[in-house]
Design a protein around this motif. Structure first.
Motif: not given
Length: 727
Positions: A665, A669, A672, A692-694, A723
């Motif tokens: 994860e 991040k 991206s 980007a993040k969840t 995401w």
């Protein structure tokens, strides 16, 4: 501070404004220039100035000016002043300036070069342009005027100066005026006059700002077509300059005012009424679940705040501390609550002794302070905000878990049923869950205009961790000591900002009927010989509609035209406008105009109840369906990394198979962000990172065939994860 509290540069400009104004008046005195300054309400457009001109004695009309801060295609900057009544095409201005394709310059240049905020552009700002980056241009007509009026660097005042003295001033501060002659362009209209009590006022456009003929002539004599022009139009377009557009919408709709502490805002009645509607709905629903209201102090001791290590680490950078009382230092600093777990749970320890004391279910409506260092955005990211926070204590994990989802569904209903904003329900990953909690559930919204996800509200299961830290215990039916399970859940005024961002358009706010403080506005289109009858009928209609249980208001102000009122209430987002003119009175009907799509329909008075009830539901459902359709078009299934950043760059959220490991994860991040920035640095203060993040692990999971690889690690995927780039 009225338009640009979202910018740190604006805050700096405003902080230095008093000193710069003092320097301006000192310079005018040194030059022997006669001037007079009038105070008035903040005026953001030339039309706003017109509305206060008569009251303030800002005469003559030919001396009232409008100012433009422009940037050419070559990067040249110009400040151009002309008479308010002038109608000059931007192409003509560009030609006269000998500067290709001039456009309004973005706010950052306004702040850094002229050192004024939007709405305060003025040739007096030449004093601030020490690097001579801007050319100051004047319409030739201004030069011979005996009195001109300009803002003295801020738009809550206007200062008079003669045309000749203005040229003298510009020369003295190193910015010789560029005089532009438009006499060969064609005739221009006469100077505008301000609206006066009982007289005709300015005639701006209704129906979204496009120039058009007003139905029935409106306040100008029956049978006459009155050409209208926009006086309240927004200064920026949503699709071109979202930040400026958003600031414009929330101020022009009278939702907020800015404050002299960065990141803090005044909620005016229009936005606070929306919050009260949300409060009313949610409070009723949680009371039906057995939740009681309470209030705890806003201060927390350092010892209590630091009792739960993971919890305080999650909030530590945002905690505001009180360190002094008067001039005396406190023995121990006291924190202002960023949330209330550490304030409430020491009390829970004293209140809970037996299984008979459970469940304990409390909720408080209050403010919290989180001293964000990122750029603030009203409603979305602020240093102080309003919210509700629920804190409950349960004997078992099962009962706590049921409540977590019950509350989460209420949050979904706030967004979808009230605000007409679609959300995705899901669970946060371990990386994104609430600090110190067991697990976090969330509703996630999406802002298409910025291609950003945004957390709508969260409902947390805290497990037994806080019970252990604060020594909360109870004796079960067998006499055994047990640690209870706890939940916390919160919804903030962010809800309002999300709604504005999703539904607002280039005319202003667009409100779903269920959340609108005023659902229906009645505007009588009056004429001298029918004014009394029309106003009486409008008030009668108001009472009838109010009797149906709808929120309705009639606008009987006589110092504005019907067209001006149309624009005003459109900008405030009122779902339905009813126009009542002499011909409508004869035909026993009203003209109904829908805000969300501008459509119009004549409605007989005898079916008004049924028609309005139907319209409220149709508008609500259509707005939700439109938002849902747009979000669906911005959600992509992505199976491999190569397609991930391109999908984000295309303005989409990405639903991916994921191994659900913290290491990967964090890699997603970082990777991206690096691919997006391509070696450039990102401002640490930005609230909208390129990474980007969840957003969540959606509860509604598509099929995941066994052996499906994770989109980034290649390991077996455990679930689908949503995401996005986010606020």
């Amino acid at each position: 501070r009225h338009l640009y509290g979202t910018s740190n540069m604006a805050e700096e400009v405003l902080a230095g404004m008093p000193a710069r104004q003092e320097a301006l008046f000192k310079k005018l005195d040194e030059l022997g220039i006669k001037y007079e300054t009038k105070s008035h309400k903040q005026c953001f457009t030339a039309e706003d100035v017109e509305s206060v001109a008569a009251e303030c004695g800002m005469e003559p009309a030919s001396g009232r000016c409008k100012n433009m801060f422009l940037k050419s295609k070559k990067g040249e900057f110009f400040c151009f002043a002309t008479q308010t009544a002038s109608k000059i095409d931007m192409k003509v201005i560009s030609k006269k300036l000998a500067a290709p394709e001039c456009r309004f310059a973005v706010d950052d240049f306004l702040f850094s070069i002229l050192k004024v905020v939007k709405g305060s552009v003025t040739p007096f700002a030449a004093l601030n342009d020490s690097e001579n980056k801007c050319t100051f241009a004047l319409d030739k007509k201004l030069v011979d005027e005996p009195v001109l009026w300009f803002h003295p660097l801020h738009n809550d005042k206007s200062t008079s100066i003669s045309g000749a003295d203005l040229v003298k001033f510009l020369e003295a501060v190193g910015h010789p005026a560029k005089i532009l002659d438009f006499s060969d362009v064609g005739a221009e209209p006469a100077a505008a006059t301000p609206p006066k009590q009982g007289a005709k006022g300015p005639k701006p456009a209704g129906g979204g700002g496009a120039a058009k003929k007003e139905k029935g002539g409106g306040e100008g004599g029956e049978g006459k077509d009155v050409q209208k022009e926009t006086l309240l139009g927004l200064s920026a377009k949503k699709e071109e300059d979202f930040s400026s557009w958003y600031g414009d919408v929330i101020t022009r709709s009278d939702m907020i005012d800015y404050y002299d502490i960065s990141g803090c805002y005044i909620l005016k009645p229009w936005s606070y009424s929306i919050w009260e509607i949300i409060q009313g709905f949610f409070d009723k629903e949680i009371k039906a679940l057995g939740v009681q209201g309470c209030y705890f102090p806003m201060f927390v001791s350092q010892k209590a705040l630091e009792a739960e290590k993971d919890h305080i680490e999650g909030f530590s950078p945002e905690v505001a501390w009180v360190t002094k009382s008067g001039q005396s230092e406190l023995d121990q600093p006291i924190a202002v609550r960023p949330t209330s777990e550490t304030i409430m749970y020491p009390a829970f320890k004293n209140w809970i002794r037996s299984h008979r004391d459970l469940p304990l279910k409390l909720n408080q409506w209050c403010n919290v302070v989180r001293w964000e260092f990122k750029n603030p955005t009203p409603f979305i990211r602020t240093r102080e905000f309003l919210w509700q926070e629920g804190h409950t204590v349960h004997a078992t994990l099962d009962t706590a878990a049921v409540e977590v989802l019950d509350i989460l569904d209420l949050y979904r209903r706030v967004y979808e049923d009230l605000l007409a904003v679609p959300v995705v329900k899901g669970k946060k990953t371990e990386v994104e869950k609430f600090a110190g909690g067991y697990y976090t559930t969330t509703v996630e919204a999406y802002i298409p205009a910025t291609s950003r996800g945004i957390q709508g509200a969260t409902s947390h299961n805290l497990g037994q961790n806080f019970g252990k830290m604060f020594k909360i215990e109870y004796e079960d039916e067998k006499g055994q000591k047990q640690i209870p399970w706890q939940n916390s859940w919160g919804l903030t005024t962010r809800t309002i900002g999300v709604m504005v961002m999703i539904h607002g358009d280039n005319q202003g706010l667009v409100l779903p009927p269920r959340i609108a403080p005023v659902q229906i506005i009645i505007i009588p289109v009056v004429y001298k010989d029918t004014a009394d009858a029309l106003i009486a009928k409008a008030k009668e209609l108001e009472e009838v509609i109010r009797g149906f249980g709808m929120r309705v208001q009639v606008d009987t102000r006589s110092n504005y035209t019907a067209g001006w009122k149309y624009n005003h209430w459109e900008q405030k987002g009122v779902p339905v406008r009813l126009e009542l003119g002499p011909k409508d009175l004869e035909k026993k009907q009203v003209r109904m105009v829908r805000r969300f799509d501008g459509s119009k329909e004549d409605v007989p008075m005898n079916i008004i109840k049924e028609k309005l009830a139907l319209e409220m539901e149709v508008i609500q459902q259509t707005m939700f369906a439109n938002a849902q359709k747009e979000r669906a078009g911005r959600t992509r299934e992505v199976l491999k990394w190569e397609d991930f950043v391109p999908a984000l760059d295309a303005g989409c959220m990405c639903l991916t198979p994921f191994c659900d490991e913290e290491e990967w994860e964090e890699k997603a991040k970082k990777k991206s962000k690096e691919e997006k920035l391509a070696g450039e640095d990102e401002d640490d203060r930005t609230a909208v990172s390129a990474a980007a993040k969840t957003l969540c692990i959606p509860f509604d999971q598509p099929p995941l065939p066994e052996g499906t690889p994770c989109f980034i690690s290649g390991k077996p995927a455990k679930c689908w994860v949503l995401w996005g780039r986010s606020y």
